[in-house]
Design a protein around this motif. Structure first.
Motif, short mmCIF file in Angstrom:
data_model
loop_
_atom_site.label_atom_id
_atom_site.label_comp_id
_atom_site.label_asym_id
_atom_site.label_seq_id
_atom_site.Cartn_x
_atom_site.Cartn_y
_atom_site.Cartn_z
N GLU A 1 72.99 30.48 55.12
CA GLU A 1 73.60 30.95 53.87
C GLU A 1 73.22 32.41 53.61
N HIS A 2 71.96 32.74 53.85
CA HIS A 2 71.53 34.13 53.67
C HIS A 2 72.24 35.05 54.67
N ASN B 1 75.94 35.53 53.59
CA ASN B 1 76.04 36.43 52.42
C ASN B 1 75.75 37.87 52.81
N LEU C 1 76.93 27.03 59.81
CA LEU C 1 76.57 26.57 58.47
C LEU C 1 77.33 25.29 58.12
N ARG D 1 75.59 21.53 57.48
CA ARG D 1 75.81 20.75 56.26
C ARG D 1 76.40 19.38 56.57
N TRP E 1 73.67 17.13 57.89
CA TRP E 1 72.74 16.77 56.82
C TRP E 1 73.29 15.61 56.01
N ASP F 1 67.62 21.66 56.67
CA ASP F 1 67.43 22.38 55.41
C ASP F 1 67.05 23.84 55.66
N THR F 2 66.14 24.04 56.60
CA THR F 2 65.73 25.42 56.93
C THR F 2 66.89 26.21 57.50
N ASP F 3 67.66 25.58 58.38
CA ASP F 3 68.81 26.27 58.98
C ASP F 3 69.87 26.60 57.93
N ILE F 4 70.11 25.69 57.01
CA ILE F 4 71.14 25.93 55.99
C ILE F 4 70.76 27.12 55.11
N ASP F 5 69.49 27.17 54.69
CA ASP F 5 69.04 28.32 53.88
C ASP F 5 69.18 29.63 54.66
N SER F 6 68.78 29.61 55.93
CA SER F 6 68.87 30.82 56.74
C SER F 6 70.32 31.24 56.97
#
Length: 490
Positions: free
Chosen positions: A274-275, A278, A363, A367, A370, A267-272
């Motif tokens: 994605e940022h 972007n 990314l 996912r 996960w 979860d932490t890796d996915i948020d990082s």
């Protein structure tokens, strides 16, 4: 707990444990065959090989657990059907759902446990396995001399042996070329016989030679001033430090990826990630638009004047004016400037594309991992719901039919999983679709088989298929063939 429930549980737990060990053994042998080339010829201890096999097998648990549930359910219900135990329970007024209730509870606990194994233990096992494989790949091959061939496994040295006694390991007609000296010295040693072996800790090369001669050449910085000297010996002993022959363990924290993390870390890796994706995307297009696309007024552009030096601009013309009205020199400058801007913008986009590709791939992988951890327990339950009704329909004990049906369904499941994972990894479909597509396909099959088993269907009977074929043929002859004859007669 009722006696009948204890009986069904005892009938299920035995095949469940047996199925687990059989499936894991088969997958373990497949993993061992995959890495056999990297293990041979390096003198690895049994402890290292056992550790690698153990972690590699643990890595295959998420793949094998659905097959275990399917195989155990089919084997249990088919054995009970063949011995008429299932028929006796139904004659006593028990429905199939009631018979399967205690087995379903065990399968549910089994699937919940599979989630914790996949989320907590498998990432650790993956990290250990990758680390051991890396250490093995870094280790050099053992000292192995072949008759009449050069051994080049030691840096800056070549050793040739005419013959090696297989029992005593005594070497005959030994030639050693030594280029380890970085100052230009080179030596050639000839010996009638000798021993060359590694120390017990594999950090030193032990050399013992008999009846030989050594030639040393000191080239120095200038080839013309090279000096040569030689000396003979009856026995010569030497110890030389070596690297790469001993098994050296690396830091496990060096090997980290999506397959070595649990859901919280993913979860932490996915948020990082994605940022990061972007941010890179925004940085990719913003300078392109500002510096190459909208550098000029959208309705006017600057044209170089013939009297100006190259790079200086004087004339400002409207886009509506014809470029053909300009001089040839001005036209060439306009086109050359446009070409340079186009190539520069293309290079910028290409550079940013490569810089963001790795982040995007990570990314996608995060996912996928996960969703894989969540899809596993659901797959275990679905395979139980497929296997139990199939066993009740087959009603034929033994391993033959059970293995055949299990392998067919598992191959279908595995192909679907590979297809969905590849599509998700390439970004063609979202990860939640790619990793759950097997569930969407197999769940209706489980519902259908449960319904057919509850209604005592003869789905696995050849007579049933023959009767269905007779019905279809009669319907065809009555409704289709007769109408065609009527039209032909008209």
């Amino acid at each position: 707990m009722k006696t009948i429930d204890k009986f069904t549980l005892r009938s299920f737990l035995g095949p469940l444990l047996a199925s687990f060990f059989i499936v894991m053994f088969v997958l373990m042998m497949n993993a061992l065959w995959r890495y056999i080339d990297e293990l041979v010829g390096k003198g690895l201890g049994l402890g290292t090989i056992a550790e690698l096999i153990f972690y590699a097998t643990a890595n295959l648990i998420p793949l094998g657990l659905p097959l275990v549930a399917l195989f155990a359910a089919i084997l249990t219900m088919s054995n009970m059907g063949e011995s008429y135990e299932l028929l006796a329970m139904k004659s006593a007024g028990m429905s199939l759902q009631r018979i399967l209730a205690p087995l379903a509870i065990v399968a549910l606990l089994f699937s919940i446990g599979s989630f914790f194994v996949a989320n907590n233990y498998v990432p650790f096992a993956n990290q250990q396995m990758v680390s051991i494989l890396y250490d093995i790949r870094q280790q050099k091959q053992e000292l192995e001399f072949k008759d009449g061939a050069f051994f080049n496994g030691i840096d800056d040295m070549s050793i040739r042996v005419e013959h090696q006694d297989p029992e005593t390991k005594l070497l005959y007609d030994v030639i050693i070329y030594d280029n380890r000296d970085k100052k230009g010295k080179m030596s050639v040693t000839l010996a009638d016989s000798g021993y060359i072996r590694l120390s017990e800790d594999k950090k030193f090369l032990l050399i013992t030679l008999y009846h030989g001669e050594t030639y040393e050449e000191d080239r120095g910085k200038e080839w013309k001033k090279a000096t040569t000297r030689n000396h003979k010996f009856v026995r010569q002993d030497g110890t030389m430090p070596t690297a790469g022959f001993a098994m050296e363990k690396s830091d496990r924290n060096m090997f980290s990826g999506s397959h070595t993390k649990n859901m919280e870390e993913l979860d932490t890796d996915i948020d990082s990630l994605e940022h990061t994706v972007n941010t890179i995307t925004a940085k990719s297009y913003e300078p392109l638009l500002k510096n190459y696309v909208f550098t000029l007024d959208p309705l006017r552009f600057i044209a170089p004047d013939s009297s100006a030096r190259e790079g200086e601009y004087r004339a400002i013309i409207d886009l509506g004016d014809s470029i053909g009205n300009r001089s040839i020199d001005n036209q060439m400058r306009i086109f050359n400037d446009a070409y340079r801007n186009a190539m520069s913008s293309s290079n910028v986009v290409t550079y940013d594309e490569f810089s963001s590709k790795e982040a995007l791939n990570q990314l996608y992988r995060s996912r996928i991992e996960w969703h894989r951890k969540l899809a596993l327990p659901v797959s275990v339950m679905i395979f139980f719901l497929i296997g139990a009704p199939l066993g009740a329909i087959i009603r034929k004990g033994g391993l033959g039919m059970s293995v055949l049906v299990s392998v067919i369904f598992f191959v279908i499941y595995y192909v679907i999983i590979l297809f969905g994972e590849k599509m998700a990894r390439d970004g063609i479909m979202p990860a939640y679709i790619g990793m759950w597509i097997s569930t969407f396909i197999l769940f209706p099959i489980a519902i259908y088989l449960t319904y057919k088993a509850a209604t005592d269907s003869n789905l696995m009977s050849s007579d049933w298929y023959y009767n269905q074929w007779i019905k279809v043929r009669e319907w065809w002859e009555t409704h289709i063939a007769s109408k065609k004859k009527v039209k032909t007669s008209k």
